[in-house]
Design an enzyme around this catalytic site. Structure first.
Site, PDB file in Angstrom:
ATOM      1  N   GLU A 116      -8.030  -0.850   2.019  1.00  0.00           N
ATOM      2  CA  GLU A 116      -9.276  -0.949   0.936  1.00  0.00           C
ATOM      3  C   GLU A 116      -9.383  -2.488   0.697  1.00  0.00           C
ATOM      4  OE1 GLU A 116     -10.284   2.901  -1.094  1.00  0.00           O
ATOM      5  OE2 GLU A 116      -8.144   2.253  -1.522  1.00  0.00           O
ATOM      6  N   GLU A 136      -4.051   8.240   2.910  1.00  0.00           N
ATOM      7  CA  GLU A 136      -4.042   8.853   1.743  1.00  0.00           C
ATOM      8  C   GLU A 136      -4.328  10.571   1.948  1.00  0.00           C
ATOM      9  OE1 GLU A 136      -6.027   6.347   2.529  1.00  0.00           O
ATOM     10  OE2 GLU A 136      -5.953   4.905   0.504  1.00  0.00           O
TER      11      GLU A 136
HETATM   12  N1  COA Z   1       4.081   3.306  -3.388  1.00  0.00           N
HETATM   13  C1  COA Z   1       5.526   3.539  -4.187  1.00  0.00           C
HETATM   14  N2  COA Z   1       6.771   3.388  -3.216  1.00  0.00           N
HETATM   15  C2  COA Z   1       6.553   3.268  -1.925  1.00  0.00           C
HETATM   16  C3  COA Z   1       5.197   3.336  -1.301  1.00  0.00           C
HETATM   17  C4  COA Z   1       3.819   3.303  -2.030  1.00  0.00           C
HETATM   18  N3  COA Z   1       2.719   3.362  -1.514  1.00  0.00           N
HETATM   19  N4  COA Z   1       5.434   3.179  -0.028  1.00  0.00           N
HETATM   20  C5  COA Z   1       6.563   3.078   0.179  1.00  0.00           C
HETATM   21  N5  COA Z   1       7.310   3.136  -0.911  1.00  0.00           N
HETATM   22  C6  COA Z   1       8.775   3.092  -1.372  1.00  0.00           C
HETATM   23  C7  COA Z   1       9.643   4.041  -0.526  1.00  0.00           C
HETATM   24  O1  COA Z   1       9.405   5.306  -1.238  1.00  0.00           O
HETATM   25  C8  COA Z   1      10.921   3.544  -0.396  1.00  0.00           C
HETATM   26  O2  COA Z   1      11.443   3.540  -1.570  1.00  0.00           O
HETATM   27  P1  COA Z   1      13.234   3.551  -1.939  1.00  0.00           P
HETATM   28  O3  COA Z   1      13.633   2.347  -1.191  1.00  0.00           O
HETATM   29  O4  COA Z   1      13.447   3.724  -3.028  1.00  0.00           O
HETATM   30  O5  COA Z   1      13.338   4.834  -0.973  1.00  0.00           O
HETATM   31  C9  COA Z   1      10.484   2.003   0.002  1.00  0.00           C
HETATM   32  O6  COA Z   1       9.107   2.058  -0.596  1.00  0.00           O
HETATM   33  C10 COA Z   1      10.390   1.583   1.163  1.00  0.00           C
HETATM   34  O7  COA Z   1       9.593   2.438   2.002  1.00  0.00           O
HETATM   35  P2  COA Z   1      10.020   3.023   3.340  1.00  0.00           P
HETATM   36  O8  COA Z   1       9.175   3.851   3.909  1.00  0.00           O
HETATM   37  O9  COA Z   1      11.362   3.161   3.629  1.00  0.00           O
HETATM   38  O10 COA Z   1       9.903   1.549   4.192  1.00  0.00           O
HETATM   39  P3  COA Z   1       9.405   1.429   5.772  1.00  0.00           P
HETATM   40  O11 COA Z   1       9.357   0.011   5.949  1.00  0.00           O
HETATM   41  O12 COA Z   1       9.846   2.451   6.638  1.00  0.00           O
HETATM   42  O13 COA Z   1       7.715   1.843   5.605  1.00  0.00           O
HETATM   43  C11 COA Z   1       5.529   1.762   5.006  1.00  0.00           C
HETATM   44  C12 COA Z   1       6.981   1.171   4.858  1.00  0.00           C
HETATM   45  C13 COA Z   1       4.406   1.208   3.795  1.00  0.00           C
HETATM   46  C14 COA Z   1       4.964   1.876   6.087  1.00  0.00           C
HETATM   47  C15 COA Z   1       5.700   3.367   4.443  1.00  0.00           C
HETATM   48  O14 COA Z   1       6.469   3.468   3.280  1.00  0.00           O
HETATM   49  C16 COA Z   1       4.380   4.053   4.204  1.00  0.00           C
HETATM   50  O15 COA Z   1       3.855   4.691   4.964  1.00  0.00           O
HETATM   51  N6  COA Z   1       4.198   4.344   2.824  1.00  0.00           N
HETATM   52  C17 COA Z   1       3.055   5.182   2.343  1.00  0.00           C
HETATM   53  C18 COA Z   1       1.698   4.434   2.558  1.00  0.00           C
HETATM   54  C19 COA Z   1       0.855   5.047   1.825  1.00  0.00           C
HETATM   55  O16 COA Z   1       0.680   6.317   2.105  1.00  0.00           O
HETATM   56  N7  COA Z   1      -0.132   4.401   1.184  1.00  0.00           N
HETATM   57  C20 COA Z   1      -1.421   5.020   0.544  1.00  0.00           C
HETATM   58  C21 COA Z   1      -1.045   5.381  -0.885  1.00  0.00           C
HETATM   59  S1  COA Z   1      -2.268   6.402  -1.618  1.00  0.00           S
END
Ligand code: COA
Length: 694
Positions: A116, A136
Site C-alpha cells: 500500500e 490481509e
Molecule cells: N508484523 C509483525 N511481525 C511480523 C510480521 C508483521 N507484519 N510479519 C512477520 N512477523 C514476524 C514473525 O512473527 C517472526 O517473528 P519471530 O521471529 O518472533 O517468530 C518474524 O517476523 C520473521 O517472520 P518469518 O515469517 O519467520 O520470516 P520470513 O522471512 O520467513 O517471512 C514475511 C517474512 C514478511 C514474508 C512473512 O513473515 C509474512 O508473510 N508476514 C506477514 C505479512 C502480512 O500478512 N502482512 C500484512 C499485515 S496486515
C-alpha cells in the site's frame, strides 16, 4: 556534481540519506520492516526533509535487509500504537502529494501495508525476485491503508478484486504484466532506483492514483465475483468485505472510498475472527521453532507401506522434490498403492493444478520396491504399516538391522507408544514419531512425536524437513493419541453421551458444523473408519475405570460390522459410491437400546448444549495436555486442532476460543458440567490456575 550525505536516523527504524540529488529513505525495522508507529513517523519526517532539501530532486523509498516491507506491524493491532499518528493513510497522502517524484524500490517482499505504501508512491520498480501481495484477508482483514482504492485505479477493478480476495502474492514479472510495477530490475538495485528516480525528476507531473476517477467494473461482474467466493473459506468474511471495498472504489470518489475502506477495516480488526486468525499466524510460526545446535540432514527418504497413508506421505515428499523409496511386501499391494498415487496426481492435473509433465516428474521420484534392503542408504525411513504394536516392533527390529547408522527411523503411528517401539532398536535416540494426517499429501499438520530418548538433533532434522515439504510441524510428547487423537477421545465421548441423552447423529453433526467445524464428529468417525477406534477402545478396556460412565453406542454399531463409509454404513448409511450420510433408523434403534440399558430417559437436547459439551471436552483435555508438557504451549494445541481436525480457524483453536470466552467462565461451565454429569468433567487444574490468574 554528485553530493552525498551520511545516512542519518529519523527514528530508530527509518534512515535518511541524500545521494546525487536523490533522497534515500530506508525502512530499517527488523525482522520484516513492519510499519509500526515509529516507522510511520520516520517516513513522514523523511518526506518532510526531502521536500525541504534544496538539493533533492527525487525520492527513493526502500527497505533495509532482506525485504522492502512485510506490512503493518501485526503485533501492534488492537493497541494504541496501531492508531498513533501519523496513520499509514496520512503517510501515503504525504507521499502521493509530494512535488518531487517518489519511487518505491521493492526487493524481497512488499506485502500488505508495504505494498500500500508502494502504491502511494508515484512509481514502483521491483527486483526480479520480489514478491508483491495484499495478504490481509489471510488475517481476516482487508487492506486499510488505501490499497483497496488505489489498486483498482492502477490495475483495474476486476484484477484488483482477485488480487485482494486471493491474498496470494505475485512475482515481479507478473506484477509488471499486471501494471503493478513500472519496471523490473535485474542489476544493482539502489543504483537502478536512483537512476530511475532522476530520470523522472524533470517530468512536469507524476502519476497520482488518488486523482483518478473511480475504477470501472460492471455490476454483473461484481456480483459474479462475489458469488464465486467460497463461503466456507476460513476468511470468508474478510473476502466479502474486500469485495465491498473494491465496490466502493468503483462507486465513490477517492477520499470517500478511503473512508469506507477504513470503516470496514476497523470493524474487522476489532472482531474475533481476525484476532483468531492473527493468533494462528503467530502460533503456526511459534510451533515450528525448536532450538538445537545441530540438525540431522535429510536428503533421501524411504517409506514402508504403500497404503493410503504411505502413498500420501510419498507424494508429500515427491512434491517437494525428494527422491522416495516406497516399499510394500507384495507386488499387488505395491501396484495398488502406486495406482492410487497416480490417480491422485491425475486428479490434480485434471483440475489444472499440475501439468502432465509435472505428474510424470513427481511419479518418477517415487521408486517402488518389494525389498527393504533398498532402505540401506535412506536418511529418513517412515514406517506406515498396520497400526499394531507387535507389527511395528517387528518392523523396527528389521529397520535397525538394515538402515545405515545415523538414519532417522520414524513411525507414522497415530496412537502407539514410541518408546516401546524404540526399545526394540539399538538406537532409540534415532527413533521418532511422524504422525501425518490423511490425505497426507494435502493435510498440512505433522505431529512430530519425541520419544523419551529421541535426540535433539533428530527432532531438529524432522522440524526442518517438515518446513521443506510445506507441513506445519508441532512437537508433541508420548501419550495415548498424542495431542490430536487424545483430545478426540473426550470429544467423541460427549457425542456418544449426547446421543444417549436424546440427540440424533444428524443433530450432533449439524450443531458442530454450526459452531464452524468442517465436519461433525460422527460423520468424521464414519470417514476415518470406526474400526480403528473400536480396536483402541478394546485395547484400553482393561484399564478403563469401571465406575465411569461409558457409552456403548459406537461399540454396538461396530459389532454390526458397520465401520463407516468403507462398509457403506456407520453412524449413517451410504448409497453405493456416495459419501453423503443418510440417517439410519437402525442406528436410532441402537441408540435407544443403549440409553434404555443405561437407565437414561431421553430428552430434547439443544444445539447449544451439544456444541458446548463437545468443545469444552476438547478444551479440558487440551489443558491437561499442556500441563503435562505433551504439547509445548497452549497455542500448539490450537495449531493441531485447526490444521488437523477441522476446528474453525476463525475461532482460533480450542484453547484460544476458551481464552476468549474467559477462563473464569470456562471454569464455571466445567464445574456445572461436573456437578451434573460426573467425574469425566473434573476441571483440569491448569484451567483452575488460569481462572485464578484472570
Ligand atoms: N508484523 C509483525 N511481525 C511480523 C510480521 C508483521 N507484519 N510479519 C512477520 N512477523 C514476524 C514473525 O512473527 C517472526 O517473528 P519471530 O521471529 O518472533 O517468530 C518474524 O517476523 C520473521 O517472520 P518469518 O515469517 O519467520 O520470516 P520470513 O522471512 O520467513 O517471512 C514475511 C517474512 C514478511 C514474508 C512473512 O513473515 C509474512 O508473510 N508476514 C506477514 C505479512 C502480512 O500478512 N502482512 C500484512 C499485515 S496486515
Amino acid at each position: 556534481m554528485t553530493t552525498a550525505s551520511p545516512a542519518t536516523a529519523l527514528t530508530d527504524t527509518v534512515l535518511y540519506e541524500e545521494r546525487g540529488g536523490v533522497a534515500l529513505i530506508t525502512i530499517a525495522n527488523p525482522p520484516v520492516n513492519g510499519l509500526g508507529d515509529m516507522v510511520r513517523r520516520g517516513l513522514a519526517d523523511g518526506m518532510a526533509r526531502a521536500a525541504a532539501g534544496a538539493a533533492v530532486r527525487a525520492v527513493v523509498l526502500q527497505g533495509a535487509g532482506k525485504l522492502f516491507c512485510g506490512g503493518a506491524d501485526i503485533r501492534q493491532f488492537n493497541t494504541p500504537a496501531a492508531t498513533a499518528q501519523p496513520m499509514l493513510r496520512e503517510v501515503n497522502r504525504t507521499i502521493e502529494r509530494a512535488v518531487k517524484p517518489v519511487v518505491a524500490c521493492i526487493h524481497g517482499v512488499a506485502l500488505g501495508g508495504g505494498l500500500e505504501l508502494a502504491l502511494a508512491c508515484h512509481y514502483r520498480i521491483a527486483d526480479a525476485a520480489a514478491q508483491l501481495g495484499l495478504p490481509e484477508v489471510n488475517l481476516g482483514l482487508v487492506p486499510g491503508g488505501g490499497g483497496t482504492q488505489r489498486l483498482p485505479r492502477l490495475i483495474g477493478a476486476p484484477a484488483a478484486l482477485k488480487f485482494i480476495t486471493s491474498g496470494k502474492p505475485v512475482d515481479a514479472r507478473q506484477a509488471l504484466a499486471l501494471g503493478l510495477v513500472d519496471a523490473v530490475i535485474d542489476g544493482e538495485r539502489e543504483a537502478a532506483a536512483i537512476a530511475f528516480a532522476l530520470d523522472k525528476a524533470d517530468s512536469a507531473a507524476h502519476p497520482v492514483l488518488a486523482d483518478k476517477p473511480p475504477a470501472a467494473m460492471s455490476a454483473a461482474e461484481m456480483k459474479a465475483q462475489r458469488e464465486a467466493l467460497n463461503p466456507k473459506a476460513r476468511n470468508a468474511t474478510a473476502q466479502r468485505t474486500a469485495v465491498d471495498c473494491v465496490q466502493a472504489a468503483t462507486e465513490l470518489e477517492f477520499e470517500a472510498g478511503l473512508d469506507r475502506e477504513r470503516a470496514l477495516f476497523d470493524g474487522l480488526v476489532a472482531g474475533q475472527p481476525s484476532k483468531a486468525l492473527r493468533h494462528l499466524f503467530f502460533a503456526e510460526k511459534e510451533a515450528t521453532k525448536f532450538s538445537s545446535t545441530t540438525a540431522r540432514a535429510i536428503r533421501s527418504v524411504a517409506i514402508l507401506g504403500a497404503g493410503t497413508m504411505g502413498g500420501g506421505i510419498a507424494m508429500a515428499f515427491a512434491n517437494a522434490g525428494y527422491g522416495v523409496v516406497l516399499c510394500e511386501r507384495e507386488q499387488a499391494a505395491l501396484d495398488r498403492g502406486l495406482a492410487l498415487v497416480r490417480r491422485n496426481y491425475e486428479i490434480s492435473a485434471a483440475k489444472g493444478v499440475l501439468s502432465a509433465a509435472e505428474v510424470e516428474a513427481r511419479l518418477a521420484r517415487i521408486q517402488p520396491t518389494l525389498d527393504m534392503a533398498a532402505f540401506a542408504d535412506a536418511d529418513l525411513v517412515i514406517e506406515a504399516v498396520f497400526e499394531d504394536m507387535a507389527v511395528k516392533r517387528a518392523v523396527f527390529a528389521q529397520l535397525d538391522r538394515i538402515c545405515k547408522s545415523g538414519a532417522i527411523l520414524a513411525t507414522n503411528t497415530s496412537r502407539l507408544n514410541i518408546d516401546e517401539i524404540a526399545a526394540v532398536t539399538q538406537r532409540p535416540q534415532d527413533v521418532i514419531g511422524l504422525h501425518f494426517f490423511s490425505p497426507a499429501h494435502v493435510m498440512k499438520l505433522l505431529e512430530v512425536v519425541r520419544g523419551a530418548r529421541t535426540s535433539d538433533e533428530v527432532i531438529a532434522g524432522c522440524m526442518r524437513m517438515a518446513a521443506a515439504i510445506a507441513k506445519i510441524p508441532v512437537l508433541v510428547g508420548v501419550c495415548e493419541g498424542f495431542v490430536g487423537n487424545r483430545m478426540l477421545t473426550g470429544y467423541w465421548r460427549e457425542a456418544g453421551f449426547l446421543l444417549e441423552e436424546g440427540a440424533t447423529p444428524a443433530q450432533i453433526d449439524a450443531a458442530m458444523q454450526g459452531f464452524g467445524f468442517a465436519m461433525g464428529p460422527l460423520a468424521m468417525a464414519d470417514l476415518a473408519g470406526m474400526d480403528i477406534n473400536w480396536a483402541t477402545r478394546k485395547r484400553l478396556a482393561p484399564t478403563r475405570p469401571k465406575h465411569l460412565r461409558y457409552s456403548q453406542v459406537a461399540d454396538r454399531i461396530c459389532e454390526q460390522g458397520r465401520f463407516g463409509q468403507k462398509t457403506g454404513a456407520g453412524y449413517y448409511r451410504y448409497e453405493a459410491g456416495s459419501r453423503t450420510p443418510i440417517p439410519d433408523p437402525v442406528v436410532d434403534g441402537v441408540i435407544a437400546d443403549c440409553a434404555r440399558e443405561a437407565g437414561i430417559t431421553r430428552r430434547a437436547v439443544s444445539d447449544e448444549e451439544i456444541a458446548e459439551r463437545c468443545v469444552l471436552a476438547l478444551v479440558n483435555e487440551g489443558a491437561r495436555i499442556v500441563a503435562e508438557g505433551i504439547a509445548q504451549r497452549a497455542s500448539d494445541v490450537d495449531v493441531v486442532y485447526v490444521n488437523g481436525y477441522g476446528f474453525p480457524a476463525w475461532r482460533g483453536g480450542p484453547m484460544f476460543h476458551a481464552r476468549s470466552l474467559g477462563w473464569k467462565q470456562v471454569l464455571q461451565k466445567l464445574q456445572a458440567l461436573h456437578a451434573q454429569h460426573g467425574e469425566h468433567w473434573v476441571p483440569a487444574p491448569w484451567i483452575v490456575q488460569q481462572a485464578g490468574q484472570a
